[in-house]
Motif scaffolding. Structure first.
Motif, PDB file in Angstrom:
ATOM      1  N   PHE A   1      -5.678 -20.937 -17.601  1.00  8.88           N
ATOM      2  CA  PHE A   1      -6.018 -19.878 -16.642  1.00  8.88           C
ATOM      3  C   PHE A   1      -6.462 -20.497 -15.320  1.00  8.88           C
ATOM      4  O   PHE A   1      -7.266 -21.435 -15.291  1.00  8.88           O
ATOM      5  CB  PHE A   1      -7.131 -18.996 -17.199  1.00  8.88           C
ATOM      6  N   LEU A   2      -5.947 -19.961 -14.220  1.00 12.11           N
ATOM      7  CA  LEU A   2      -6.315 -20.444 -12.889  1.00 12.11           C
ATOM      8  C   LEU A   2      -6.831 -19.283 -12.045  1.00 12.11           C
ATOM      9  O   LEU A   2      -6.239 -18.197 -12.051  1.00 12.11           O
ATOM     10  CB  LEU A   2      -5.107 -21.078 -12.196  1.00 12.11           C
ATOM     11  N   PRO A   3      -7.921 -19.492 -11.318  1.00 13.59           N
ATOM     12  CA  PRO A   3      -8.449 -18.403 -10.483  1.00 13.59           C
ATOM     13  C   PRO A   3      -7.469 -18.045  -9.381  1.00 13.59           C
ATOM     14  O   PRO A   3      -6.928 -18.934  -8.712  1.00 13.59           O
ATOM     15  CB  PRO A   3      -9.744 -18.983  -9.911  1.00 13.59           C
ATOM     16  N   PRO A   4      -7.217 -16.765  -9.162  1.00 12.87           N
ATOM     17  CA  PRO A   4      -6.283 -16.353  -8.110  1.00 12.87           C
ATOM     18  C   PRO A   4      -6.925 -16.461  -6.736  1.00 12.87           C
ATOM     19  O   PRO A   4      -8.151 -16.585  -6.616  1.00 12.87           O
ATOM     20  CB  PRO A   4      -5.985 -14.895  -8.467  1.00 12.87           C
ATOM     21  N   PRO A   5      -6.118 -16.413  -5.688  1.00 11.90           N
ATOM     22  CA  PRO A   5      -6.670 -16.438  -4.332  1.00 11.90           C
ATOM     23  C   PRO A   5      -7.427 -15.155  -4.030  1.00 11.90           C
ATOM     24  O   PRO A   5      -7.242 -14.140  -4.711  1.00 11.90           O
ATOM     25  CB  PRO A   5      -5.423 -16.579  -3.454  1.00 11.90           C
ATOM     26  N   PRO A   6      -8.272 -15.164  -2.993  1.00 17.00           N
ATOM     27  CA  PRO A   6      -8.999 -13.932  -2.636  1.00 17.00           C
ATOM     28  C   PRO A   6      -8.035 -12.873  -2.111  1.00 17.00           C
ATOM     29  O   PRO A   6      -6.943 -13.187  -1.628  1.00 17.00           O
ATOM     30  CB  PRO A   6      -9.964 -14.402  -1.546  1.00 17.00           C
ATOM     31  N   PRO A   7      -8.423 -11.606  -2.192  1.00 14.18           N
ATOM     32  CA  PRO A   7      -7.567 -10.534  -1.675  1.00 14.18           C
ATOM     33  C   PRO A   7      -7.319 -10.698  -0.185  1.00 14.18           C
ATOM     34  O   PRO A   7      -8.162 -11.207   0.559  1.00 14.18           O
ATOM     35  CB  PRO A   7      -8.375  -9.264  -1.960  1.00 14.18           C
ATOM     36  N   SER A   8      -6.161 -10.260   0.249  1.00 13.65           N
ATOM     37  CA  SER A   8      -5.844 -10.262   1.674  1.00 13.65           C
ATOM     38  C   SER A   8      -6.104  -8.906   2.304  1.00 13.65           C
ATOM     39  O   SER A   8      -6.060  -8.763   3.533  1.00 13.65           O
ATOM     40  CB  SER A   8      -4.378 -10.650   1.889  1.00 13.65           C
ATOM     41  N   GLY A   9      -6.363  -7.914   1.479  1.00  5.99           N
ATOM     42  CA  GLY A   9      -6.634  -6.558   1.967  1.00  5.99           C
ATOM     43  C   GLY A   9      -7.896  -5.999   1.345  1.00  5.99           C
ATOM     44  O   GLY A   9      -8.623  -6.687   0.613  1.00  5.99           O
ATOM     45  N   LYS A  10      -8.137  -4.718   1.588  1.00  8.60           N
ATOM     46  CA  LYS A  10      -9.364  -4.077   1.145  1.00  8.60           C
ATOM     47  C   LYS A  10      -9.188  -3.415  -0.223  1.00  8.60           C
ATOM     48  O   LYS A  10      -8.120  -2.916  -0.561  1.00  8.60           O
ATOM     49  CB  LYS A  10      -9.803  -3.024   2.177  1.00  8.60           C
ATOM     50  N   TYR A  11     -10.257  -3.423  -0.993  1.00  4.94           N
ATOM     51  CA  TYR A  11     -10.311  -2.680  -2.253  1.00  4.94           C
ATOM     52  C   TYR A  11     -10.050  -1.201  -1.952  1.00  4.94           C
ATOM     53  O   TYR A  11     -10.521  -0.701  -0.935  1.00  4.94           O
ATOM     54  CB  TYR A  11     -11.693  -2.862  -2.882  1.00  4.94           C
ATOM     55  N   PRO A  12      -9.299  -0.467  -2.755  1.00  2.00           N
ATOM     56  CA  PRO A  12      -8.774  -0.821  -4.081  1.00  2.00           C
ATOM     57  C   PRO A  12      -7.369  -1.416  -4.076  1.00  2.00           C
ATOM     58  O   PRO A  12      -6.632  -1.263  -5.058  1.00  2.00           O
ATOM     59  CB  PRO A  12      -8.796   0.517  -4.818  1.00  2.00           C
ATOM     60  N   TYR A  13      -6.978  -2.078  -2.999  1.00  2.00           N
ATOM     61  CA  TYR A  13      -5.742  -2.849  -2.943  1.00  2.00           C
ATOM     62  C   TYR A  13      -4.490  -1.981  -3.080  1.00  2.00           C
ATOM     63  O   TYR A  13      -3.659  -2.183  -3.957  1.00  2.00           O
ATOM     64  CB  TYR A  13      -5.746  -3.951  -4.008  1.00  2.00           C
ATOM     65  N   HIS A  14      -4.382  -1.009  -2.175  1.00  2.00           N
ATOM     66  CA  HIS A  14      -3.224  -0.115  -2.146  1.00  2.00           C
ATOM     67  C   HIS A  14      -2.348  -0.426  -0.938  1.00  2.00           C
ATOM     68  O   HIS A  14      -2.845  -0.775   0.136  1.00  2.00           O
ATOM     69  CB  HIS A  14      -3.665   1.350  -2.074  1.00  2.00           C
ATOM     70  N   LEU A  15      -1.052  -0.270  -1.123  1.00  2.00           N
ATOM     71  CA  LEU A  15      -0.082  -0.344  -0.030  1.00  2.00           C
ATOM     72  C   LEU A  15       0.825   0.871  -0.138  1.00  2.00           C
ATOM     73  O   LEU A  15       1.366   1.151  -1.215  1.00  2.00           O
ATOM     74  CB  LEU A  15       0.745  -1.631  -0.116  1.00  2.00           C
ATOM     75  N   ASN A  16       0.968   1.603   0.958  1.00  2.00           N
ATOM     76  CA  ASN A  16       1.841   2.771   0.968  1.00  2.00           C
ATOM     77  C   ASN A  16       3.243   2.333   1.351  1.00  2.00           C
ATOM     78  O   ASN A  16       3.432   1.631   2.345  1.00  2.00           O
ATOM     79  CB  ASN A  16       1.332   3.824   1.950  1.00  2.00           C
ATOM     80  N   VAL A  17       4.225   2.741   0.567  1.00  2.00           N
ATOM     81  CA  VAL A  17       5.601   2.318   0.820  1.00  2.00           C
ATOM     82  C   VAL A  17       6.082   2.756   2.200  1.00  2.00           C
ATOM     83  O   VAL A  17       6.903   2.087   2.829  1.00  2.00           O
ATOM     84  CB  VAL A  17       6.542   2.844  -0.289  1.00  2.00           C
ATOM     85  N   ASN A  18       5.526   3.857   2.707  1.00  2.00           N
ATOM     86  CA  ASN A  18       5.935   4.335   4.026  1.00  2.00           C
ATOM     87  C   ASN A  18       5.447   3.437   5.159  1.00  2.00           C
ATOM     88  O   ASN A  18       5.964   3.516   6.278  1.00  2.00           O
ATOM     89  CB  ASN A  18       5.454   5.768   4.245  1.00  2.00           C
ATOM     90  N   ASP A  19       4.467   2.592   4.885  1.00  2.00           N
ATOM     91  CA  ASP A  19       4.048   1.611   5.884  1.00  2.00           C
ATOM     92  C   ASP A  19       5.091   0.513   6.058  1.00  2.00           C
ATOM     93  O   ASP A  19       5.127  -0.168   7.086  1.00  2.00           O
ATOM     94  CB  ASP A  19       2.712   0.979   5.483  1.00  2.00           C
ATOM     95  N   ILE A  20       5.926   0.327   5.049  1.00  2.00           N
ATOM     96  CA  ILE A  20       6.994  -0.678   5.088  1.00  2.00           C
ATOM     97  C   ILE A  20       8.338  -0.019   5.337  1.00  2.00           C
ATOM     98  O   ILE A  20       9.184  -0.548   6.071  1.00  2.00           O
ATOM     99  CB  ILE A  20       7.033  -1.477   3.766  1.00  2.00           C
ATOM    100  N   LEU A  21       8.543   1.140   4.720  1.00  2.00           N
ATOM    101  CA  LEU A  21       9.796   1.891   4.837  1.00  2.00           C
ATOM    102  C   LEU A  21       9.483   3.320   5.268  1.00  2.00           C
ATOM    103  O   LEU A  21       9.376   4.214   4.423  1.00  2.00           O
ATOM    104  CB  LEU A  21      10.527   1.920   3.498  1.00  2.00           C
ATOM    105  N   PRO A  22       9.297   3.564   6.538  1.00  2.00           N
ATOM    106  CA  PRO A  22       8.981   4.930   6.980  1.00  2.00           C
ATOM    107  C   PRO A  22      10.075   5.922   6.579  1.00  2.00           C
ATOM    108  O   PRO A  22      11.256   5.623   6.640  1.00  2.00           O
ATOM    109  CB  PRO A  22       8.909   4.789   8.508  1.00  2.00           C
ATOM    110  N   GLY A  23       9.619   7.081   6.121  1.00  2.34           N
ATOM    111  CA  GLY A  23      10.573   8.149   5.833  1.00  2.34           C
ATOM    112  C   GLY A  23      11.206   8.094   4.465  1.00  2.34           C
ATOM    113  O   GLY A  23      12.291   8.653   4.265  1.00  2.34           O
TER     114      GLY A  23
END
Length: 368
Positions: free
Chosen positions: A23-45
């Protein structure tokens, strides 16, 4: 001569070694908890009523790159040749992008070059090989350094080790994270380096909250869970992962929330396994790890003494369909209808340069 039959249920491999020390510790988060990404931020519409995307795992490799290129080419052809309603929006990668130790110097040959012509965004969870560290590397690095640079950046930009490839970095907020889409909540887990996976308590707490949130805030959406290590499998290389079964089913029972589908890789073949629970819910577990690595994993035969299907944890689990001789990928379809939400998954195998449909599954998704 009597030929033995292949298993029609998942199996457990006997005498499994304990390698949880990897087991290896993962890197720290690059974003804010709860770590959501909306697909429309990448693919609008993105269409609110119908969405299609592709799923594949274990695409990397270092020996024979033939299918590393054929699989993404076949997936890309569905963009070019299919009508708009069936055109995929993105690819969700189930891990093991790069073998064998996640080194940045191999991303060009194993990911950026093969996927150069793939027109859509690529989201991903990390596999055990992506997470590992080469002790003999030219320069020291930490677990998932390269993966995080490619998939968990703070902004989309050119990647230094891509070989001038035009694909920019993805902005997933953490190694484990949730993709919000109009028709589905897609939870991506990180199961680390050990052969059968390990989930740390912090990630488990997050997962419990994500299950509850999905049921409370988006009961009308499908709930999909993605994890690299296959919980259920009948293959000869790994078999089922008891730690992942205990982790997932413990979380489902504790929250009283069951997903509509679970996707995994790690095992280099395709399997569709149905798991019927005592409460009457049936969850399809789909293994889609034949994405390009040259070695495929056969389904075990019933006379192979290294495996057993005699375990309570396998009760209710049935191998409905498998393909262990061809590379391929999954296409997922979600559609809002007058009666609710339809969820389908199709598996395509690669024959020469053509993708052939060999398995299809559909279900109606009721509101939770």
């Amino acid at each position: 001569m009597i030929l033995s039959l292949k298993y029609t249920t998942p199996v457990l491999k006997k005498d499994q070694p304990d390698d949880t020390y990897k087991f290896l510790p993962p890197p720290p988060p690059s974003g804010k908890y709860p770590y959501h990404l909306n697909v429309n931020d990448i693919l609008p519409g993105v269409n609110d009523n119908r969405m299609v995307f592709q799923v594949v795992g274990d695409t990397g490799g270092f020996r024979d790159p033939d299918f590393q290129k054929r699989v993404p080419d076949a997936m890309a052809s569905q963009y070019r040749t299919w009508e708009a309603a069936n055109k995929p929006s993105f690819l969700y990668h189930l891990g093991d992008v790069v073998y064998s130790h996640g080194e940045e110097k191999y991303y060009k040959s194993q990911f950026f070059d093969p996927y150069n012509n793939y027109p859509g965004p690529v989201f991903a969870i990390a596999g055990n090989h992506d997470s590992d560290i080469n002790p003999n590397a030219d320069k020291p690095y930490q677990s998932l350094d390269a993966f995080a640079a490619v998939f968990c950046d703070t902004q989309q930009r050119a990647i230094l080790f891509s070989g001038d490839n035009p694909r920019k970095s993805m902005v997933q907020p953490n190694i484990y994270w949730t993709l919000d889409t109009p028709l589905a909540t897609i939870i991506g887990l990180h199961s680390n380096v050990p052969k059968y996976g390990v989930i740390a308590p912090e990630q488990r707490d997050w997962f419990l909250q994500e299950l509850k949130s999905s049921a409370q805030n988006h009961p009308e959406k499908a709930l999909l869970v993605c994890i690299h290590h296959a919980p259920y499998s009948a293959d000869v290389n790994h078999g089922s992962s008891l730690p992942m079964i205990e982790f997932l089913e413990g979380a489902f029972t504790e929250t009283n929330v069951w997903p509509d589908m679970v996707f995994s890789g790690h095992v280099h073949n395709y399997q569709r396994i149905s798991k019927r629970y005592p409460n009457g819910i049936t969850v399809p577990y789909i293994v889609a790890g034949a994405g390009g690595f040259d070695e495929l994993h056969p389904v075990a035969h019933t006379d192979d003494e290294r495996f057993s299907a005699e375990s309570e944890v396998l009760d209710g689990a049935k191998l409905e369909y498998s393909c262990d001789t061809r590379h391929g990928f999954v296409k997922v379809m979600l559609e809002r209808t007058d009666n609710g939400l339809s969820l389908g998954a199709e598996y395509y195998t690669i024959h020469d340069k053509e993708a052939i449909l060999v398995d299809a599954y559909n279900k109606f998704v009721p509101e939770r």
